[in-house]
Scaffold this active site. Structure first.
Site, short mmCIF file in Angstrom:
data_model
loop_
_atom_site.label_atom_id
_atom_site.label_comp_id
_atom_site.label_asym_id
_atom_site.label_seq_id
_atom_site.Cartn_x
_atom_site.Cartn_y
_atom_site.Cartn_z
N THR A 180 -18.14 62.95 -36.02
CA THR A 180 -17.62 62.46 -37.29
C THR A 180 -18.25 63.21 -38.47
O THR A 180 -19.40 63.63 -38.36
CB THR A 180 -17.98 60.96 -37.34
OG1 THR A 180 -17.18 60.30 -36.39
CG2 THR A 180 -17.78 60.34 -38.69
N ARG A 208 -7.56 51.53 -31.41
CA ARG A 208 -8.96 51.20 -31.73
C ARG A 208 -9.33 51.77 -33.10
O ARG A 208 -9.01 52.91 -33.42
CB ARG A 208 -9.88 51.80 -30.66
CG ARG A 208 -11.38 51.57 -30.91
CD ARG A 208 -12.04 52.74 -31.60
NE ARG A 208 -13.50 52.62 -31.64
CZ ARG A 208 -14.29 53.44 -32.32
NH1 ARG A 208 -13.78 54.43 -33.04
NH2 ARG A 208 -15.59 53.28 -32.31
N ASP A 211 -15.84 52.29 -37.28
CA ASP A 211 -16.52 51.88 -38.51
C ASP A 211 -16.15 52.74 -39.72
O ASP A 211 -16.19 52.27 -40.86
CB ASP A 211 -18.04 51.95 -38.31
CG ASP A 211 -18.51 53.35 -37.97
OD1 ASP A 211 -17.88 54.01 -37.11
OD2 ASP A 211 -19.50 53.82 -38.58
N THR A 231 -22.54 57.67 -39.15
CA THR A 231 -22.00 58.25 -37.93
C THR A 231 -22.73 57.67 -36.73
O THR A 231 -23.95 57.48 -36.78
CB THR A 231 -22.10 59.78 -37.92
OG1 THR A 231 -21.63 60.24 -36.63
CG2 THR A 231 -23.50 60.28 -38.15
#
Ligand code: ASP
Length: 318
Positions: A180, A208, A211, A231
């Site tokens: 990420t 899905r 965060d 991350t």
């Protein structure tokens, strides 16, 4: 943009954190990661040095990282359980707590820019799936076909767990390509902003959402305290409300950024299996880039514009 020209600026970026092994990372790979992180920092800093806003700076920096296949965002996004790329992204600006995010979008070249459009051109904070895609179309966002997002290394990663219930963090699967991406910045006008963009986790169930696009979990900014981009294992960061928790520890308990980050990263996340880290900047331009695993791809620059990059716990860490 007009405004005072004497304020401090600061920018930091990350390209994911995880169980990284220095001995497996070839020097040329390390150089490629550092170069990409450095370019992202430079581009973001250039915006700030010209008096531009923190939101522009974090968007520019994240777009650089989305456009390289080295990181799990945009072009380099991992495969989900159906062999598709479903991407999540968010932006937030600290001056008025405005935020925008997208979740589960496919074929959008730069999800971070779509997240910003959600903030600026809709009455909503978070758009998902087909609705987000239609919104991208409406605002003429560049789209790419599936081939653009195909990467052999990530395809091989997916094959290892395909058909199982296993879900893996991109950066815990090998030593080639990681994570990420995100950026945080302070501009000359005292405004903070944060942005995060991801392909999520390899073999994740379709639909899905991690965060990264959830305001307060993977992304948060408030001019009173700090800007944060996280991350790591998204489920844990969601349960910990990690990004907002750093802000709350500063706002309500009066902690410094360092103390607040230390509590969240080293005390709150580990019991939840929250492997990972975060980058943060406070309203004075102090940068904290911290993680509870062996490494985090990261880069930063203060007002002087000198670009720093780091991966492991080497020196020079702010
Ligand atoms: N936090 C991301 C997610 O769970 C993964 C990562 O940071 O690499 O979607």
């Amino acid at each position: 943009m007009t405004g005072p020209t004497t304020g401090h600026t600061a920018i930091a970026v990350h390209g994911g954190a995880g169980t990284l092994d220095p001995s497996v990372l070839a020097p040329e790979q390390e150089a490629a990661y550092r170069a990409a992180l450095g370019t992202a920092v430079q581009r973001g800093h250039a915006v700030l040095a010209q008096g531009g806003g923190a939101l522009d700076a974090v968007e520019v920096a994240v777009r650089v990282l989305e456009d390289t296949p080295l990181f799990n965002a945009g072009r380099g996004s991992v495969f989900n359980a159906q062999g598709k790329h479903e991407m999540d992204a968010a932006v937030m600006q600290g001056k008025d707590l405005r935020a925008g995010a997208v979740a589960g979008v496919q074929n959008v070249k730069n999800p971070v820019s779509l997240a910003r459009l959600v903030m600026e051109k809709s009455n909503h904070v978070l758009l998902s799936g087909h609705g987000a895609f239609e919104f991208a179309h409406l605002h003429k966002q560049p789209l790419e076909d599936d081939a653009y997002f195909f990467d052999q290394f990530r395809h091989d990663q997916w094959q290892e767990v395909r058909g199982s219930e296993q879900v893996r963090l991109d950066h815990s699967m090998g030593e080639k390509k990681f994570g990420t991406v995100g950026a945080v910045a302070l501009d000359r006008h005292g405004n903070l902003a944060a942005a995060t963009s991801t392909g999520g986790m390899t073999n994740k169930r379709w639909g899905r959402i991690g965060d990264s696009p959830v305001i307060g979990a993977g992304t948060y900014a408030n001019n009173e305290t700090c800007a944060i981009s996280c991350t790591g294992n998204g489920e844990a960061f969601l349960r910990a409300a990690a990004a907002h928790d750093v802000h709350a520890l500063m706002a309500y308990k009066g902690l410094t950024l360092e103390e607040a980050v230390r509590i969240v990263v080293h005390e709150k996340l580990p019991p939840l299996d929250g492997e990972g880290g975060l980058i943060a900047v406070d309203r004075h331009g102090r940068l904290v880039l911290d993680f509870n695993c062996t490494g985090m791809y990261r880069g930063w620059a203060a007002t002087d514009g000198a670009v720093h990059t780091a991966i492991f716990r080497e020196g020079g860490r702010p």
